[in-house]
Design a protein around this motif. Sequence first.
Motif, PDB file in Angstrom:
ATOM      1  N   LYS A 184       0.843  -1.211   0.000  1.00 31.75           N
ATOM      2  CA  LYS A 184       0.000   0.000   0.000  1.00 31.75           C
ATOM      3  C   LYS A 184       0.875   1.257   0.000  1.00 31.75           C
ATOM      4  O   LYS A 184       0.599   2.215  -0.717  1.00 31.75           O
ATOM      5  CB  LYS A 184      -0.936   0.006   1.206  1.00 31.75           C
ATOM      6  CG  LYS A 184      -2.063  -0.989   1.096  1.00 31.75           C
ATOM      7  CD  LYS A 184      -2.917  -0.976   2.366  1.00 31.75           C
ATOM      8  CE  LYS A 184      -4.001  -2.034   2.297  1.00 31.75           C
ATOM      9  NZ  LYS A 184      -4.807  -2.089   3.530  1.00 31.75           N
ATOM     10  N   ASP A 239       0.094  11.779   5.597  1.00 34.76           N
ATOM     11  CA  ASP A 239      -0.944  11.343   4.655  1.00 34.76           C
ATOM     12  C   ASP A 239      -0.782   9.865   4.298  1.00 34.76           C
ATOM     13  O   ASP A 239      -1.760   9.120   4.237  1.00 34.76           O
ATOM     14  CB  ASP A 239      -0.910  12.180   3.373  1.00 34.76           C
ATOM     15  CG  ASP A 239      -1.364  13.611   3.597  1.00 34.76           C
ATOM     16  OD1 ASP A 239      -2.100  13.862   4.575  1.00 34.76           O
ATOM     17  OD2 ASP A 239      -0.976  14.477   2.791  1.00 34.76           O
ATOM     18  N   ILE A 240       0.461   9.456   4.057  1.00 32.30           N
ATOM     19  CA  ILE A 240       0.717   8.045   3.741  1.00 32.30           C
ATOM     20  C   ILE A 240       0.304   7.173   4.915  1.00 32.30           C
ATOM     21  O   ILE A 240      -0.407   6.176   4.753  1.00 32.30           O
ATOM     22  CB  ILE A 240       2.204   7.815   3.395  1.00 32.30           C
ATOM     23  CG1 ILE A 240       2.585   8.593   2.146  1.00 32.30           C
ATOM     24  CG2 ILE A 240       2.495   6.326   3.220  1.00 32.30           C
ATOM     25  CD1 ILE A 240       4.087   8.651   1.887  1.00 32.30           C
ATOM     26  N   LEU A 289       1.082   4.084  -3.080  1.00 29.77           N
ATOM     27  CA  LEU A 289       0.918   5.530  -2.885  1.00 29.77           C
ATOM     28  C   LEU A 289       2.136   6.301  -3.373  1.00 29.77           C
ATOM     29  O   LEU A 289       2.003   7.318  -4.060  1.00 29.77           O
ATOM     30  CB  LEU A 289       0.662   5.834  -1.403  1.00 29.77           C
ATOM     31  CG  LEU A 289      -0.674   5.356  -0.847  1.00 29.77           C
ATOM     32  CD1 LEU A 289      -0.695   5.489   0.672  1.00 29.77           C
ATOM     33  CD2 LEU A 289      -1.818   6.136  -1.483  1.00 29.77           C
ATOM     34  N   GLU A 343      -1.786   7.751   7.350  1.00 30.23           N
ATOM     35  CA  GLU A 343      -3.240   7.726   7.528  1.00 30.23           C
ATOM     36  C   GLU A 343      -3.912   6.806   6.501  1.00 30.23           C
ATOM     37  O   GLU A 343      -4.785   6.014   6.835  1.00 30.23           O
ATOM     38  CB  GLU A 343      -3.798   9.141   7.404  1.00 30.23           C
ATOM     39  CG  GLU A 343      -5.300   9.215   7.593  1.00 30.23           C
ATOM     40  CD  GLU A 343      -5.839  10.630   7.429  1.00 30.23           C
ATOM     41  OE1 GLU A 343      -6.986  10.757   6.965  1.00 30.23           O
ATOM     42  OE2 GLU A 343      -5.111  11.590   7.750  1.00 30.23           O
ATOM     43  N   ARG A 344      -3.469   6.896   5.253  1.00 31.04           N
ATOM     44  CA  ARG A 344      -4.100   6.105   4.186  1.00 31.04           C
ATOM     45  C   ARG A 344      -3.845   4.597   4.327  1.00 31.04           C
ATOM     46  O   ARG A 344      -4.656   3.799   3.878  1.00 31.04           O
ATOM     47  CB  ARG A 344      -3.608   6.578   2.820  1.00 31.04           C
ATOM     48  CG  ARG A 344      -4.128   7.955   2.469  1.00 31.04           C
ATOM     49  CD  ARG A 344      -3.693   8.355   1.084  1.00 31.04           C
ATOM     50  NE  ARG A 344      -3.912   9.772   0.858  1.00 31.04           N
ATOM     51  CZ  ARG A 344      -3.708  10.372  -0.295  1.00 31.04           C
ATOM     52  NH1 ARG A 344      -3.281   9.669  -1.342  1.00 31.04           N
ATOM     53  NH2 ARG A 344      -3.917  11.652  -0.421  1.00 31.04           N
ATOM     54  N   VAL A 345      -2.720   4.231   4.940  1.00 29.75           N
ATOM     55  CA  VAL A 345      -2.441   2.796   5.106  1.00 29.75           C
ATOM     56  C   VAL A 345      -2.809   2.290   6.499  1.00 29.75           C
ATOM     57  O   VAL A 345      -2.700   1.096   6.763  1.00 29.75           O
ATOM     58  CB  VAL A 345      -0.960   2.441   4.780  1.00 29.75           C
ATOM     59  CG1 VAL A 345      -0.621   2.832   3.350  1.00 29.75           C
ATOM     60  CG2 VAL A 345       0.003   3.049   5.773  1.00 29.75           C
ATOM     61  N   CYS A 376       5.238   3.935   9.960  1.00 23.76           N
ATOM     62  CA  CYS A 376       5.180   4.133   8.510  1.00 23.76           C
ATOM     63  C   CYS A 376       6.537   4.600   8.001  1.00 23.76           C
ATOM     64  O   CYS A 376       7.037   4.093   6.986  1.00 23.76           O
ATOM     65  CB  CYS A 376       4.086   5.155   8.170  1.00 23.76           C
ATOM     66  SG  CYS A 376       3.834   5.380   6.399  1.00 23.76           S
TER      67      CYS A 376
END
Length: 152
Positions: free
Chosen positions: A7, A22-23, A11, A25-27, A34
């Motif tokens: 994931k 942002d990365i 991105l 949060e999205r994963v 992260c």
Amino acid sequence: MDDLDRKILTLLQVDADLALADIAERVGLSTTPCWRRIQNLEKAGVIRARVALLDAAKINLGVTVFVRIRTNRHDLEWLELFARAIADIPEIVEVYRMSGDIDYVLKVVVPDITSYDAIYKQLIGSVPMMDVSSNFAMEEIKLTTALPLTYV
């Protein structure tokens, strides 16, 4: 590599400029784990570089040429000479050693045919070749730098 790494890579392949928050949060991770995953992917060489992708036409490189080369020499000396010659030509952006009838395929970006002719003359003047043929791309139908991650 697990689903979270895939994931993250998905991105980053779309937008390497995404903020870490942002990365994460999205994963579904907090920023520290992260960031560690991204660092590990970089250390492992999975992420080779983060670059800006330019629009070739907007920087006057609207002509793409695919050059097919055949040689009658298949020795290390010739290969090293060829590698040195193409390294000094920035318009040659991709080079592949092939199987089959064609020995090498080059992707060349230039503003026009006259510019390509100068590259062609430089290339044939620096390395002996049996045959060189060129194809000019008429239309770019698909161009992506994103690699499929389903095989990881």
